[in-house]
Enzyme design. Structure first.
Site, PDB file in Angstrom:
ATOM      1  CG  PHE A  12      -1.626   1.196   1.604  1.00  0.00           C
ATOM      2  CD1 PHE A  12      -2.284   1.972   0.656  1.00  0.00           C
ATOM      3  CD2 PHE A  12      -1.651   1.615   2.935  1.00  0.00           C
ATOM      4  CE1 PHE A  12      -2.947   3.144   1.025  1.00  0.00           C
ATOM      5  CE2 PHE A  12      -2.311   2.766   3.313  1.00  0.00           C
ATOM      6  CZ  PHE A  12      -2.949   3.540   2.360  1.00  0.00           C
ATOM      7  CE1 TYR A  63      25.150  -7.858  -6.993  1.00  0.00           C
ATOM      8  CE2 TYR A  63      23.313  -8.195  -8.534  1.00  0.00           C
ATOM      9  CZ  TYR A  63      24.632  -7.826  -8.292  1.00  0.00           C
ATOM     10  OH  TYR A  63      25.425  -7.408  -9.323  1.00  0.00           O
ATOM     11  CB  ALA A 115       8.464   2.245   6.934  1.00  0.00           C
ATOM     12  CE1 TYR A 146       4.483  -3.444  11.475  1.00  0.00           C
ATOM     13  CE2 TYR A 146       3.311  -2.085  13.058  1.00  0.00           C
ATOM     14  CZ  TYR A 146       3.882  -2.247  11.810  1.00  0.00           C
ATOM     15  OH  TYR A 146       3.855  -1.207  10.911  1.00  0.00           O
TER      16      TYR A 146
END
Ligand code: UDP
Length: 313
Positions: A12, A63, A115, A146
């Site tokens: 998203f 990579y 993030a 999380y």
């Protein structure tokens, strides 16, 4: 021309960031293992001369050929039901994935943007939440996979900055909504909107008095882009919309836009569900001259239209 890697680029937020970076003239590499991301989100970019997609799990060695000016690390399951179903992957991408992405940033001398999340504040005891608040997180609860992965990711990012001199940024993202959210990701915006569109009951967890503050995706992307382009700040910056409402008020807004008298069904409140959440955006405002622009009505209608179309209605 800047070369920018977005991990989680088919998700998203990752896909909206890719759009913005393409518009800003960057060469964009999206990397995603597609466990929660979806190629539909970037289908319109495939074939663009400044776009490349690489299917890869960033918990494994990454990579990338050639130079890289920026790395935006956005790969992660990000909704409560996703990280309940994918607890180990969530922990791995926040820890091992962040380590790999930082290693790549060090090797390529790239700028790195992590993030992070308002979940770092857990069920907050300070309201609204400034970046200086250390949070109230239950490490062993169901959301801990999380929250702690992201807190580890922040610690790792600061260590690469302090020890290796990598130019790093950390954004703490608050609840964000908009087109390309998954209908079934379990978060409250897609949940209520798809329920409204299917004429089903709105499922409020608990009494609905818990609050959230919803930011439209284009505002969030603008804040992140400004942070990426800024110099000198390495500590976390909150980006989100301070417009706070209870989940019950949010359900009432959905009823209004749906124009129908939908029933509300109360369901058990998930464990460790934060009671309040609202970003203090003083820092983003001073540092980046940023403030959200899209009002709730406008963002909400655009998102509703997207879900309607997705459901073929
Ligand atoms: N919620 C709800 N009904 C739903 C989905 C979520 O009442 O069908 C509530 C949830 O308990 C939380 C708030 O809405 O208090 C926001 O949940 P979401 O999953 O969107 O994200 P969170 O902010 O908790 O990470």
């Amino acid at each position: 021309m800047m070369h920018t890697l977005v991990t989680g680029g088919a998700g998203f937020l990752g896909s909206h960031l890719a759009d913005r970076l393409i518009r800003e003239g960057h060469f964009v590499i999206c990397m995603d293992n597609l466990i929660t991301g979806n190629m539909d989100n970037i289908a319109h970019l495939i074939g663009h001369e400044r776009f490349k997609f690489i299917k890869h799990d960033v918990t494994e060695y990454i990579y990338v050929e050639g130079r890289l000016d920026n790395i935006l690390h956005f790969a992660s399951p990000a909704s409560p039901i996703d990280y309940l179903q994918l607890p180990i992957q969530t922990l791995k991408v926040g820890s091992l994935g962040t380590h790999k992405a930082l290693g790549l940033a060090k090797a390529k001398k790239s700028r790195f943007l992590l993030a992070s999340t308002s979940e770092c504040y857990g069920d907050p005891l300070i309201h609204p939440q400034p970046e200086t608040y250390f949070g109230n997180v239950n490490p062993i609860g169901p959301r801990g996979v999380y929250d702690e992965a992201k807190r580890f990711a922040e610690a790792m990012t600061m260590a690469y900055h302090r020890y290796h001199g990598v130019d790093t940024k950390i954004v703490r993202i608050f609840n964000t909504y908009g087109p390309r959210m998954r209908l079934n990701d379990g978060r409250v915006v897609p949940a209520f909107m798809s329920q409204a569109l299917k004429n089903e009951d709105l499922t409020i967890f608990g009494d609905g008095q818990q609050t959230r503050s919803f930011c439209f995706v284009s505002d969030l992307v603008d804040g992140i882009f400004r942070l990426l382009m800024s110099d000198n700040e390495h500590e976390p910056v909150n980006i989100g919309n301070p417009h706070e409402m209870t989940i019950l008020e949010f359900a009432q807004e959905v009823q209004k836009i749906a124009g129908s008298n939908l029933n509300i069904r109360h369901m058990p409140l998930p464990q460790d569900d934060p009671k309040v959440r609202q970003p203090d955006i003083t820092k983003a405002s001073k540092l980046l001259g940023w403030a959200p622009k899209v009002g709730f009505d406008e963002g909400f209608k655009a998102t509703y239209a997207y879900f309607k179309n997705k459901l073929g209605l």
